[in-house]
Design a protein around this motif. Structure first.
Motif, PDB file in Angstrom:
ATOM      1  N   ILE A 209     -18.938 -79.982 -12.195  1.00 54.48           N
ATOM      2  CA  ILE A 209     -19.512 -79.682 -10.878  1.00 54.48           C
ATOM      3  C   ILE A 209     -18.739 -78.546 -10.215  1.00 54.48           C
ATOM      4  O   ILE A 209     -19.327 -77.589  -9.708  1.00 54.48           O
ATOM      5  N   ILE A 210     -17.405 -78.623 -10.257  1.00 53.71           N
ATOM      6  CA  ILE A 210     -16.581 -77.595  -9.583  1.00 53.71           C
ATOM      7  C   ILE A 210     -16.906 -76.211 -10.148  1.00 53.71           C
ATOM      8  O   ILE A 210     -17.081 -75.250  -9.396  1.00 53.71           O
ATOM      9  N   LEU A 211     -17.022 -76.119 -11.460  1.00 55.78           N
ATOM     10  CA  LEU A 211     -17.339 -74.811 -12.056  1.00 55.78           C
ATOM     11  C   LEU A 211     -18.771 -74.385 -11.723  1.00 55.78           C
ATOM     12  O   LEU A 211     -19.009 -73.226 -11.381  1.00 55.78           O
ATOM     13  N   ALA A 212     -19.699 -75.333 -11.802  1.00 51.92           N
ATOM     14  CA  ALA A 212     -21.102 -74.979 -11.553  1.00 51.92           C
ATOM     15  C   ALA A 212     -21.322 -74.530 -10.106  1.00 51.92           C
ATOM     16  O   ALA A 212     -22.186 -73.687  -9.836  1.00 51.92           O
ATOM     17  N   LEU A 213     -20.538 -75.083  -9.170  1.00 58.03           N
ATOM     18  CA  LEU A 213     -20.707 -74.697  -7.762  1.00 58.03           C
ATOM     19  C   LEU A 213     -20.414 -73.210  -7.557  1.00 58.03           C
ATOM     20  O   LEU A 213     -20.921 -72.589  -6.626  1.00 58.03           O
ATOM     21  N   GLN A 214     -19.617 -72.651  -8.450  1.00 62.63           N
ATOM     22  CA  GLN A 214     -19.297 -71.223  -8.315  1.00 62.63           C
ATOM     23  C   GLN A 214     -20.494 -70.328  -8.644  1.00 62.63           C
ATOM     24  O   GLN A 214     -20.488 -69.136  -8.325  1.00 62.63           O
ATOM     25  N   THR A 215     -21.517 -70.903  -9.262  1.00 63.92           N
ATOM     26  CA  THR A 215     -22.694 -70.071  -9.558  1.00 63.92           C
ATOM     27  C   THR A 215     -23.576 -69.874  -8.322  1.00 63.92           C
ATOM     28  O   THR A 215     -24.474 -69.048  -8.346  1.00 63.92           O
ATOM     29  N   ILE A 216     -23.323 -70.638  -7.249  1.00 62.78           N
ATOM     30  CA  ILE A 216     -24.148 -70.458  -6.039  1.00 62.78           C
ATOM     31  C   ILE A 216     -23.898 -69.063  -5.461  1.00 62.78           C
ATOM     32  O   ILE A 216     -24.839 -68.310  -5.193  1.00 62.78           O
ATOM     33  N   ALA A 217     -22.614 -68.723  -5.312  1.00 58.75           N
ATOM     34  CA  ALA A 217     -22.296 -67.389  -4.769  1.00 58.75           C
ATOM     35  C   ALA A 217     -22.655 -66.290  -5.767  1.00 58.75           C
ATOM     36  O   ALA A 217     -23.124 -65.223  -5.373  1.00 58.75           O
ATOM     37  N   CYS A 231     -13.878 -75.504  -3.367  1.00 60.96           N
ATOM     38  CA  CYS A 231     -13.417 -76.886  -3.536  1.00 60.96           C
ATOM     39  C   CYS A 231     -11.917 -76.856  -3.272  1.00 60.96           C
ATOM     40  O   CYS A 231     -11.196 -76.056  -3.869  1.00 60.96           O
ATOM     41  N   THR A 232     -11.471 -77.698  -2.346  1.00 60.71           N
ATOM     42  CA  THR A 232     -10.081 -77.593  -1.908  1.00 60.71           C
ATOM     43  C   THR A 232      -9.242 -78.834  -2.208  1.00 60.71           C
ATOM     44  O   THR A 232      -8.026 -78.789  -2.139  1.00 60.71           O
ATOM     45  N   GLU A 233      -9.902 -79.946  -2.504  1.00 62.79           N
ATOM     46  CA  GLU A 233      -9.137 -81.170  -2.805  1.00 62.79           C
ATOM     47  C   GLU A 233      -9.881 -81.955  -3.865  1.00 62.79           C
ATOM     48  O   GLU A 233     -11.121 -81.953  -3.899  1.00 62.79           O
ATOM     49  N   ILE A 234      -9.114 -82.660  -4.705  1.00 59.12           N
ATOM     50  CA  ILE A 234      -9.746 -83.593  -5.647  1.00 59.12           C
ATOM     51  C   ILE A 234      -8.881 -84.853  -5.710  1.00 59.12           C
ATOM     52  O   ILE A 234      -7.663 -84.775  -5.799  1.00 59.12           O
ATOM     53  N   HIS A 235      -9.530 -85.998  -5.538  1.00 56.23           N
ATOM     54  CA  HIS A 235      -8.800 -87.278  -5.553  1.00 56.23           C
ATOM     55  C   HIS A 235      -9.399 -88.174  -6.628  1.00 56.23           C
ATOM     56  O   HIS A 235     -10.618 -88.217  -6.788  1.00 56.23           O
ATOM     57  N   THR A 236      -8.550 -88.915  -7.360  1.00 56.52           N
ATOM     58  CA  THR A 236      -9.070 -89.866  -8.341  1.00 56.52           C
ATOM     59  C   THR A 236      -8.361 -91.201  -8.157  1.00 56.52           C
ATOM     60  O   THR A 236      -7.296 -91.257  -7.538  1.00 56.52           O
ATOM     61  N   ASP A 237      -8.956 -92.235  -8.703  1.00 58.59           N
ATOM     62  CA  ASP A 237      -8.254 -93.524  -8.702  1.00 58.59           C
ATOM     63  C   ASP A 237      -7.746 -93.845 -10.113  1.00 58.59           C
ATOM     64  O   ASP A 237      -7.543 -94.995 -10.464  1.00 58.59           O
ATOM     65  N   GLY A 238      -7.560 -92.802 -10.887  1.00 62.11           N
ATOM     66  CA  GLY A 238      -7.040 -93.002 -12.246  1.00 62.11           C
ATOM     67  C   GLY A 238      -5.526 -93.101 -12.260  1.00 62.11           C
ATOM     68  O   GLY A 238      -4.867 -93.014 -11.229  1.00 62.11           O
ATOM     69  N   ALA A 239      -4.985 -93.313 -13.438  1.00 57.39           N
ATOM     70  CA  ALA A 239      -3.538 -93.320 -13.648  1.00 57.39           C
ATOM     71  C   ALA A 239      -3.270 -92.478 -14.886  1.00 57.39           C
ATOM     72  O   ALA A 239      -4.203 -92.061 -15.578  1.00 57.39           O
ATOM     73  N   HIS A 240      -2.004 -92.277 -15.154  1.00 57.47           N
ATOM     74  CA  HIS A 240      -1.603 -91.430 -16.279  1.00 57.47           C
ATOM     75  C   HIS A 240      -2.342 -91.804 -17.569  1.00 57.47           C
ATOM     76  O   HIS A 240      -2.758 -90.942 -18.330  1.00 57.47           O
ATOM     77  N   VAL A 247     -14.038 -90.340  -8.469  1.00 57.14           N
ATOM     78  CA  VAL A 247     -13.449 -89.042  -8.143  1.00 57.14           C
ATOM     79  C   VAL A 247     -14.148 -88.516  -6.895  1.00 57.14           C
ATOM     80  O   VAL A 247     -15.356 -88.685  -6.719  1.00 57.14           O
ATOM     81  N   GLU A 248     -13.345 -87.895  -6.055  1.00 60.77           N
ATOM     82  CA  GLU A 248     -13.873 -87.328  -4.823  1.00 60.77           C
ATOM     83  C   GLU A 248     -13.474 -85.852  -4.784  1.00 60.77           C
ATOM     84  O   GLU A 248     -12.301 -85.532  -4.973  1.00 60.77           O
ATOM     85  N   ILE A 249     -14.453 -84.971  -4.578  1.00 59.11           N
ATOM     86  CA  ILE A 249     -14.168 -83.538  -4.423  1.00 59.11           C
ATOM     87  C   ILE A 249     -14.432 -83.191  -2.964  1.00 59.11           C
ATOM     88  O   ILE A 249     -15.502 -83.503  -2.432  1.00 59.11           O
ATOM     89  N   LEU A 250     -13.476 -82.531  -2.321  1.00 64.24           N
ATOM     90  CA  LEU A 250     -13.680 -82.095  -0.944  1.00 64.24           C
ATOM     91  C   LEU A 250     -13.635 -80.570  -0.889  1.00 64.24           C
ATOM     92  O   LEU A 250     -13.027 -79.932  -1.759  1.00 64.24           O
ATOM     93  N   GLY A 251     -14.229 -80.030   0.134  1.00 63.52           N
ATOM     94  CA  GLY A 251     -14.168 -78.580   0.257  1.00 63.52           C
ATOM     95  C   GLY A 251     -14.887 -78.046   1.467  1.00 63.52           C
ATOM     96  O   GLY A 251     -15.245 -78.796   2.389  1.00 63.52           O
ATOM     97  N   ASP A 252     -15.095 -76.746   1.444  1.00 60.69           N
ATOM     98  CA  ASP A 252     -15.475 -75.986   2.630  1.00 60.69           C
ATOM     99  C   ASP A 252     -16.352 -74.811   2.179  1.00 60.69           C
ATOM    100  O   ASP A 252     -16.087 -74.214   1.141  1.00 60.69           O
ATOM    101  N   THR A 253     -17.399 -74.528   2.939  1.00 58.29           N
ATOM    102  CA  THR A 253     -18.252 -73.374   2.595  1.00 58.29           C
ATOM    103  C   THR A 253     -18.413 -72.458   3.812  1.00 58.29           C
ATOM    104  O   THR A 253     -18.298 -72.904   4.952  1.00 58.29           O
ATOM    105  N   ARG A 254     -18.683 -71.186   3.528  1.00 59.64           N
ATOM    106  CA  ARG A 254     -18.876 -70.194   4.594  1.00 59.64           C
ATOM    107  C   ARG A 254     -20.073 -69.313   4.259  1.00 59.64           C
ATOM    108  O   ARG A 254     -20.325 -69.027   3.083  1.00 59.64           O
ATOM    109  N   SER A 255     -20.776 -68.876   5.299  1.00 58.87           N
ATOM    110  CA  SER A 255     -21.854 -67.912   5.111  1.00 58.87           C
ATOM    111  C   SER A 255     -22.064 -67.213   6.443  1.00 58.87           C
ATOM    112  O   SER A 255     -21.520 -67.642   7.456  1.00 58.87           O
ATOM    113  N   CYS A 256     -22.846 -66.142   6.429  1.00 56.16           N
ATOM    114  CA  CYS A 256     -23.045 -65.387   7.675  1.00 56.16           C
ATOM    115  C   CYS A 256     -24.466 -65.434   8.202  1.00 56.16           C
ATOM    116  O   CYS A 256     -24.782 -64.761   9.181  1.00 56.16           O
TER     117      CYS A 256
END
Ligand SMILES: [Zn+2]
Ligand SMILES: [Zn+2]
Length: 387
Positions: A209-217, A231-240, A247-256
């Motif tokens: 998803i993170i890579l595919a989101l880059q195709t929007i721009a 995408c600015t943060e990624i959280h998981t409940d996994g362990a080593h 998994v949770e992806i957080l982030g921010d978008t901008r446009s004019c």
């Protein structure tokens, strides 16, 4: 009052405001200070609009047109680190975005217009709370700003330490970006790290998803439009040694523009949901609108450029500047009525990189441009409401 006295008064007001910064929706002392100054000028003041917002109007002649001028009042929640004589007296609060200067500039414009009365129509002075979190314009509008105080146009400015002092830059269309935030929750099925075939790995899905989101721009937005998906943060409940379930992806978008803002949201949702579906994971897509893009109206840009040229001279005005991808709550007003937002150059040093940027803990508004901004607003009214 001569020009020198006017400039000294603006400085004194600005330094008082710098010493007493207040954050979003808490601008009580600030709005009190504003109300006192406007009352001294003989204006009728309306307080508590959208929380701590203040509006005053000045009508001259019988003209029916109404123009609004807006300043923002809030500070940033940060510790001031400089050693100014007039440094912040409020612990953990600081005017690091120069809104102390914006308030002073608009008070200065009010004073000039009250003295000159060189227009025919109504000007409204609008002091809005909570620009930094992008909530104050909406609060004033929802509190009936445009019903109680109808306006045909609205103008605002932001100090720009990245531009030389005294220049005025603006542009038609998007001048500052939207800001939206997102959270993508991916629910897979956790497993032992040695046995991926026994689970559904949400982390591999998140990576896709993170890579595919880059195709929007790069593939969906017009190359001539601005679009940022981060995408600015990624959280998981996994362990080593455990593949996570969540998994949770957080982030921010901008446009004019509003169109690109809608495109980003729609494409992000489709990409996230469909990649999850392809991989057998569940998807929860949350997208929130923090700031509208600030989109200038063409007819108002020409008025602003003309006023700017009259005040600072044509060589210091750029009517087709590049947008700045930060966000500004003024965009919310421009969704309702025509208007224009400009950058007022406020760099203290000739070399651009020597200047301290907005939101820096030693930022200090350039007092030399206070009168320039006030004259710009006053000129906008003179030519916008001709006698
Ligand atoms: Zn700011
Ligand atoms: Zn600001």
């Amino acid at each position: 009052m001569n020009n020198e006295e006017f400039v000294e008064q603006l400085k004194a007001w600005r330094h008082y405001l710098h010493m007493h910064p207040e954050s979003a929706f808490e601008e009580k002392q600030t709005s009190e200070f504003i109300a006192e100054r406007l009352t001294e000028m003989g204006l009728e003041v309306h307080k508590n609009i959208g929380g701590t917002g203040v509006v005053a109007s000045l009508k001259v002649g019988d003209g029916g047109k109404v123009i609004g001028l807006r300043a923002d009042m809030d500070c940033i929640n940060m510790m001031e680190c400089g050693d100014l004589e007039y440094r912040s007296q409020n612990e953990g609060r600081m005017h690091a975005c120069g809104h102390d200067g914006h308030v002073t500039t608009l008070l200065g414009a009010a004073q000039l217009l009250c003295e000159r009365k060189n227009f025919n129509g109504t000007v409204r002075f609008i002091f809005q709370p909570a620009e930094e979190p992008g909530k104050g314009a909406k609060a004033m509008i929802e509190d009936g700003l445009f019903e109680s105080f109808p306006m045909d146009e609205i103008y605002g400015l932001h100090n720009a330490p990245f531009l030389p002092a005294g220049v005025i830059h603006t542009r038609t269309g998007g001048i500052m970006a939207s800001e939206d935030n997102f959270t993508i929750r991916i629910k897979g099925k956790g497993s032992h790290a040695s046995s991926p075939h026994m689970g559904i790995d949400p982390l591999v899905t998140a990576s896709e998803i993170i890579l595919a989101l880059q195709t929007i721009a790069s593939r969906n937005a017009n190359p001539l439009d601005q679009a940022v998906v981060s995408c600015t943060e990624i959280h998981t409940d996994g362990a080593h040694n455990a593949i996570p379930s969540n998994v949770e992806i957080l982030g921010d978008t901008r446009s004019c523009t509003n169109e690109v803002q809608e495109l980003i949201e729609a494409r992000m949702k489709a990409i996230s949901e469909n990649i999850c579906k392809m991989n057998g994971a569940r998807c929860e897509f949350i997208y929130t609108h923090e700031f509208a893009p600030t989109v200038n109206w063409e007819e108002c840009v020409s008025a602003a450029v003309k006023a700017a040229q009259n005040v600072v001279g044509p060589d210091k005005v750029n009517g087709n500047c590049i947008p700045w991808m930060a966000s500004e709550d003024f965009g919310t007003f421009l969704r309702e009525i025509p208007g224009c937002f400009v950058f007022l150059g406020s760099g203290k040093h000739a070399n651009a990189s020597d200047n301290i940027m907005l939101h820096n803990s030693i930022y200090d508004y350039n007092d030399d441009v206070l009168a320039v901004g006030a004259e710009f607003f006053a000129e906008l009214i003179r030519i916008g409401l001709p006698q």
